[in-house]
Design a protein around this motif. Structure first.
Motif, PDB file in Angstrom:
ATOM      1  N   ASN A  41       0.821  -1.217   0.000  1.00  0.00           N
ATOM      2  CA  ASN A  41       0.000   0.000   0.000  1.00  0.00           C
ATOM      3  C   ASN A  41       0.858   1.271   0.000  1.00  0.00           C
ATOM      4  O   ASN A  41       0.413   2.330   0.416  1.00  0.00           O
ATOM      5  N   ASN A  42       2.106   1.171  -0.461  1.00  0.00           N
ATOM      6  CA  ASN A  42       3.009   2.307  -0.687  1.00  0.00           C
ATOM      7  C   ASN A  42       3.392   3.054   0.584  1.00  0.00           C
ATOM      8  O   ASN A  42       3.669   4.238   0.536  1.00  0.00           O
ATOM      9  N   GLN A  43       3.419   2.377   1.715  1.00  0.00           N
ATOM     10  CA  GLN A  43       3.871   2.994   2.959  1.00  0.00           C
ATOM     11  C   GLN A  43       5.316   2.575   3.216  1.00  0.00           C
ATOM     12  O   GLN A  43       5.750   1.510   2.787  1.00  0.00           O
ATOM     13  N   LEU A  44       6.058   3.434   3.920  1.00  0.00           N
ATOM     14  CA  LEU A  44       7.457   3.165   4.233  1.00  0.00           C
ATOM     15  C   LEU A  44       7.620   2.921   5.727  1.00  0.00           C
ATOM     16  O   LEU A  44       7.098   3.671   6.544  1.00  0.00           O
ATOM     17  N   TYR A  45       8.365   1.875   6.064  1.00  0.00           N
ATOM     18  CA  TYR A  45       8.611   1.515   7.454  1.00  0.00           C
ATOM     19  C   TYR A  45      10.100   1.287   7.659  1.00  0.00           C
ATOM     20  O   TYR A  45      10.824   0.930   6.730  1.00  0.00           O
ATOM     21  N   THR A  46      10.549   1.469   8.910  1.00  0.00           N
ATOM     22  CA  THR A  46      11.956   1.287   9.242  1.00  0.00           C
ATOM     23  C   THR A  46      12.094   0.514  10.550  1.00  0.00           C
ATOM     24  O   THR A  46      11.185   0.525  11.395  1.00  0.00           O
ATOM     25  N   ILE A  47      13.214  -0.161  10.690  1.00  0.00           N
ATOM     26  CA  ILE A  47      13.533  -0.851  11.944  1.00  0.00           C
ATOM     27  C   ILE A  47      15.047  -0.863  12.092  1.00  0.00           C
ATOM     28  O   ILE A  47      15.781  -1.026  11.111  1.00  0.00           O
ATOM     29  N   GLY A  48      15.502  -0.637  13.313  1.00  0.00           N
ATOM     30  CA  GLY A  48      16.926  -0.681  13.606  1.00  0.00           C
ATOM     31  C   GLY A  48      17.371  -2.105  13.869  1.00  0.00           C
ATOM     32  O   GLY A  48      16.659  -2.889  14.500  1.00  0.00           O
ATOM     33  N   LEU A  49      18.543  -2.447  13.391  1.00  0.00           N
ATOM     34  CA  LEU A  49      19.056  -3.808  13.575  1.00  0.00           C
ATOM     35  C   LEU A  49      19.928  -3.931  14.811  1.00  0.00           C
ATOM     36  O   LEU A  49      20.373  -5.021  15.140  1.00  0.00           O
ATOM     37  N   THR A  50      20.182  -2.836  15.492  1.00  0.00           N
ATOM     38  CA  THR A  50      21.041  -2.881  16.666  1.00  0.00           C
ATOM     39  C   THR A  50      20.272  -3.155  17.941  1.00  0.00           C
ATOM     40  O   THR A  50      20.866  -3.301  19.002  1.00  0.00           O
ATOM     41  N   GLY A  51      18.964  -3.257  17.842  1.00  0.00           N
ATOM     42  CA  GLY A  51      18.135  -3.467  19.034  1.00  0.00           C
ATOM     43  C   GLY A  51      18.364  -4.822  19.664  1.00  0.00           C
ATOM     44  O   GLY A  51      18.531  -5.837  18.992  1.00  0.00           O
ATOM     45  N   ALA A  52      18.369  -4.854  20.976  1.00  0.00           N
ATOM     46  CA  ALA A  52      18.594  -6.100  21.713  1.00  0.00           C
ATOM     47  C   ALA A  52      17.438  -7.069  21.549  1.00  0.00           C
ATOM     48  O   ALA A  52      17.626  -8.276  21.619  1.00  0.00           O
ATOM     49  N   GLU A  53      16.221  -6.534  21.303  1.00  0.00           N
ATOM     50  CA  GLU A  53      15.068  -7.435  21.206  1.00  0.00           C
ATOM     51  C   GLU A  53      15.141  -8.360  19.993  1.00  0.00           C
ATOM     52  O   GLU A  53      14.654  -9.476  20.033  1.00  0.00           O
ATOM     53  N   ILE A  54      15.792  -7.935  18.924  1.00  0.00           N
ATOM     54  CA  ILE A  54      15.915  -8.798  17.744  1.00  0.00           C
ATOM     55  C   ILE A  54      16.850  -9.966  18.047  1.00  0.00           C
ATOM     56  O   ILE A  54      16.563 -11.111  17.738  1.00  0.00           O
ATOM     57  N   SER A  55      17.963  -9.670  18.702  1.00  0.00           N
ATOM     58  CA  SER A  55      18.925 -10.735  18.996  1.00  0.00           C
ATOM     59  C   SER A  55      18.400 -11.708  20.046  1.00  0.00           C
ATOM     60  O   SER A  55      18.830 -12.854  20.098  1.00  0.00           O
TER      61      SER A  55
END
Length: 129
Positions: A42-56
């Motif tokens: 739907n042509n929206q832009l999103y971002t996420i940081g890869l340095t976050g502890a929750e991902i690891s």
């Protein structure tokens, strides 16, 4: 698990549920490899940081909106105010949006029961048809 958040805009949320519009179409990673930016159907832009502890840690993470929400369907009308830095757009997504082009921001969104096919701003910027 990383997910794209559902919109608070009720018109957009309804359409997203019907057509799977949160499906990620494209992704790119920053040169520093610290951020991912994704575009959805739907042509929206999103971002996420890869340095976050929750991902690891394997916890659930959500993309964040990169900017204000755009129309997610075809734009059918546009008008520019002559005395103020305003642009009005309408779309088949049943919304009319007022943008401030001096600072590239969304000022107002109004949802309607039916699609709007044209929009007009009064030269003063105080009225919208």
């Amino acid at each position: 698990e990383i997910r794209v958040p559902f919109s608070t805009d009720s018109a957009q949320s309804t359409a997203n549920m019907k057509g799977g519009l949160h499906e990620i179409m494209h992704m790119t990673i920053s040169p520093s490899e610290e951020t991912i930016i994704a575009s959805t159907r739907n042509n929206q832009l999103y971002t996420i940081g890869l340095t976050g502890a929750e991902i690891s840690k394997g916890e659930h993470s959500l993309f964040e909106a990169l900017s204000q929400p755009f129309h997610y369907d075809q734009i059918t009308g546009l008008d520019v105010c002559t005395r103020k830095p305003l642009v009005a757009t309408c779309s088949l997504d049943r919304t009319v949006r007022i943008w401030i082009y001096d600072n590239n921001s969304l000022d107002l969104t109004k949802e309607f029961q039916e699609e709007a096919f044209s929009v007009a701003l009064h030269p003063s910027g105080l009225y919208v048809l």
